[in-house]
Motif scaffolding. Structure first.
Motif, PDB file in Angstrom:
ATOM      1  N   SER A 191       0.860  -1.181   0.000  1.00 48.67           N
ATOM      2  CA  SER A 191       0.000   0.000   0.000  1.00 48.67           C
ATOM      3  C   SER A 191       0.898   1.233   0.000  1.00 48.67           C
ATOM      4  CB  SER A 191      -0.895   0.019   1.246  1.00 48.67           C
ATOM      5  OG  SER A 191      -0.119   0.334   2.388  1.00 48.67           O
ATOM      6  N   ASP A 192       0.297   2.407  -0.278  1.00 46.19           N
ATOM      7  CA  ASP A 192       1.078   3.652  -0.296  1.00 46.19           C
ATOM      8  C   ASP A 192       1.717   3.925   1.061  1.00 46.19           C
ATOM      9  OD1 ASP A 192       0.571   4.098  -2.922  1.00 46.19           O
ATOM     10  OD2 ASP A 192      -1.146   5.404  -2.595  1.00 46.19           O
ATOM     11  N   MET A 193       1.075   3.417   2.122  1.00 49.60           N
ATOM     12  CA  MET A 193       1.562   3.677   3.480  1.00 49.60           C
ATOM     13  C   MET A 193       2.948   3.066   3.707  1.00 49.60           C
ATOM     14  SD  MET A 193      -0.573   2.977   6.950  1.00 49.60           S
ATOM     15  CE  MET A 193      -0.178   1.257   7.176  1.00 49.60           C
ATOM     16  N   ILE A 194       3.241   1.952   3.002  1.00 46.09           N
ATOM     17  CA  ILE A 194       4.515   1.265   3.246  1.00 46.09           C
ATOM     18  C   ILE A 194       5.489   1.361   2.070  1.00 46.09           C
ATOM     19  CG2 ILE A 194       3.480  -0.362   4.866  1.00 46.09           C
ATOM     20  CD1 ILE A 194       3.582  -2.468   2.638  1.00 46.09           C
ATOM     21  N   LYS A 195       5.061   2.024   0.973  1.00 47.37           N
ATOM     22  CA  LYS A 195       5.958   2.159  -0.179  1.00 47.37           C
ATOM     23  C   LYS A 195       7.062   3.175   0.103  1.00 47.37           C
ATOM     24  CE  LYS A 195       2.901   0.903  -3.983  1.00 47.37           C
ATOM     25  NZ  LYS A 195       1.958   1.458  -4.933  1.00 47.37           N
ATOM     26  N   ASP A 196       8.192   3.010  -0.572  1.00 47.31           N
ATOM     27  CA  ASP A 196       9.292   3.984  -0.511  1.00 47.31           C
ATOM     28  C   ASP A 196       9.715   4.292   0.919  1.00 47.31           C
ATOM     29  OD1 ASP A 196       9.095   4.125  -3.278  1.00 47.31           O
ATOM     30  OD2 ASP A 196       7.694   5.791  -3.215  1.00 47.31           O
ATOM     31  N   ALA A 197       9.942   3.249   1.715  1.00 50.77           N
ATOM     32  CA  ALA A 197      10.380   3.441   3.108  1.00 50.77           C
ATOM     33  C   ALA A 197      11.839   3.033   3.271  1.00 50.77           C
ATOM     34  CB  ALA A 197       9.482   2.638   4.043  1.00 50.77           C
ATOM     35  N   ASN A 198      12.592   3.077   2.155  1.00 52.92           N
ATOM     36  CA  ASN A 198      13.990   2.642   2.154  1.00 52.92           C
ATOM     37  C   ASN A 198      14.915   3.852   2.259  1.00 52.92           C
ATOM     38  OD1 ASN A 198      16.022   0.730   2.026  1.00 52.92           O
ATOM     39  ND2 ASN A 198      16.115   0.722  -0.202  1.00 52.92           N
ATOM     40  N   LEU A 199      15.803   3.842   3.257  1.00 45.42           N
ATOM     41  CA  LEU A 199      16.701   4.974   3.475  1.00 45.42           C
ATOM     42  C   LEU A 199      18.145   4.652   3.118  1.00 45.42           C
ATOM     43  CD1 LEU A 199      15.485   6.370   6.933  1.00 45.42           C
ATOM     44  CD2 LEU A 199      14.757   7.051   4.634  1.00 45.42           C
ATOM     45  N   TYR A 200      18.854   5.680   2.662  1.00 40.76           N
ATOM     46  CA  TYR A 200      20.280   5.613   2.347  1.00 40.76           C
ATOM     47  C   TYR A 200      21.004   6.454   3.380  1.00 40.76           C
ATOM     48  CZ  TYR A 200      24.554   6.998  -0.189  1.00 40.76           C
ATOM     49  OH  TYR A 200      25.843   7.262  -0.552  1.00 40.76           O
ATOM     50  N   ILE A 201      22.017   5.864   4.045  1.00 39.54           N
ATOM     51  CA  ILE A 201      22.757   6.571   5.093  1.00 39.54           C
ATOM     52  C   ILE A 201      24.237   6.565   4.728  1.00 39.54           C
ATOM     53  CG2 ILE A 201      23.279   6.647   7.574  1.00 39.54           C
ATOM     54  CD1 ILE A 201      20.571   4.430   7.023  1.00 39.54           C
ATOM     55  N   SER A 202      24.882   7.727   4.801  1.00 36.90           N
ATOM     56  CA  SER A 202      26.320   7.797   4.523  1.00 36.90           C
ATOM     57  C   SER A 202      27.019   8.605   5.616  1.00 36.90           C
ATOM     58  CB  SER A 202      26.572   8.429   3.155  1.00 36.90           C
ATOM     59  OG  SER A 202      26.095   9.761   3.131  1.00 36.90           O
ATOM     60  N   GLY A 203      28.352   8.456   5.667  1.00 38.86           N
ATOM     61  CA  GLY A 203      29.132   9.163   6.675  1.00 38.86           C
ATOM     62  C   GLY A 203      29.152   8.467   8.026  1.00 38.86           C
TER      63      GLY A 203
END
Length: 316
Positions: free
Chosen positions: A92-104
């Motif tokens: 669902s839209d509520m759980i889409k695109d919940a992926n994070l990129y972390i640097s440093g």
């Protein structure tokens, strides 16, 4: 009726993360069948190379068995992995695109340290710290997938620019680029199907939009082969390109992620058609890692691309 079925699925369908690379789909089914009747078990594999992506789904017949599987098998140690078992959620839209990129990140930070640092913002589905294969040390780059988009947004709001204990520099936390968003897909499609001016390329006219060195595609087509991790930067290998792929496509694909030094499409000597693969060199490791994460598995025309760092021993 469909809502009822979806609700039933939500109570019987499990996602299993951090599976050993060598584990087969039959072994996954067998493991969970020890708890109760399994309706289906699916191991998720790379669409191009066929190797396991380290996670899968198991759907039980009975909701009680699904709950028991979580309490029994979550945290089970298999080979060098500790598996994570939880309820899978319908898309669902509520759980889409919940992926994070972390640097440093600090080079000493482990996957567990990373999850501990972000756990307060919500339920973490999976995480990955990128590691230098030669030294075994962290590259300072990681990805975290939250259960909900709102949890990921909360993490970005509070953690972007935050300086972890023992770190002298703040970390960067942002949403991992999704190459399948409509805007990017449309741009890629136009690039692939509308190359009426193939060799002049859109490169020269879009220098303001993308950051790359001002070398023209014409010069690149006669350059020598690209070697491994040179002093110029990080070499990326792209496999399964179409016959009509050219350097302009590679500039356009990788330019949005950061500084591109060099691109090269490998051509057949007789036909001058692309042989199915090419190389891109990027200056910055973090930007190269982001490009790989975002473009590996991307569909370009009728081909699904395989994108990875080029190994020092050359591609296989």
């Amino acid at each position: 009726m469909s809502d009822l079925m979806e609700d039933e699925d939500a109570r019987t369908n499990l996602i299993v993360n951090y599976l050993p690379q060598s584990m087969s789909q039959d072994e996954l089914r067998s493991l969970f069948s020890s708890v109760g009747d399994v309706e289906s078990a699916k191991l998720i594999r790379d669409k191009v190379a066929g190797h396991s992506l380290g996670y899968g789904f198991v759907n039980f017949v009975n909701p009680n068995d699904a709950e028991r599987a979580i309490s029994t098998l979550n945290g089970l140690r298999l080979q060098s992995k500790t598996i994570k078992v939880s309820f899978a959620r319908p898309s669902s839209d509520m759980i889409k695109d919940a992926n994070l990129y972390i640097s440093g990140l600090p080079r000493t930070m482990s996957q567990q340290d990373l999850e501990d640092m972000f756990a307060r913002y919500g339920h973490i589905i999976n995480s990955r710290v990128l590691v230098d294969q030669a030294s075994g040390l962290s590259r300072g780059v990681a990805f975290i997938r939250f259960d909900k988009r709102s949890e990921a947004e909360d993490a970005v709001k509070h953690m972007n620019g935050h300086t972890p204990p023992g770190n002298s520099e703040p970390i960067t936390v942002k949403f991992a680029t999704n190459p399948n968003q409509a805007r990017n897909s449309q741009m890629m499609s136009q690039m692939y199907h509308g190359q009426s001016r193939r060799f002049g390329g859109p490169v020269h006219h879009q220098a303001q939009r993308f950051r790359f060195s001002p070398m023209s595609v014409d010069h690149m087509s006669s350059s020598s082969g690209v070697s491994g991790n040179t002093s110029n930067g990080w070499c990326i290998f792209i496999y399964n390109l179409g016959q009509d792929a050219d350097e302009a496509i590679l500039w356009q694909m990788f330019g949005p992620f950061g500084a591109v030094v060099n691109v090269k499409v490998i051509r057949d000597f007789n036909t001058n058609k692309c042989k199915g693969f090419g190389f891109v060199t990027m200056t910055n490791y973090e930007e190269a890692a982001m490009a790989i994460h975002s473009l590996n598995g991307y569909r370009l025309g009728d081909k699904v691309l395989q994108v990875s760092f080029k190994t020092s021993k050359g591609h296989k």
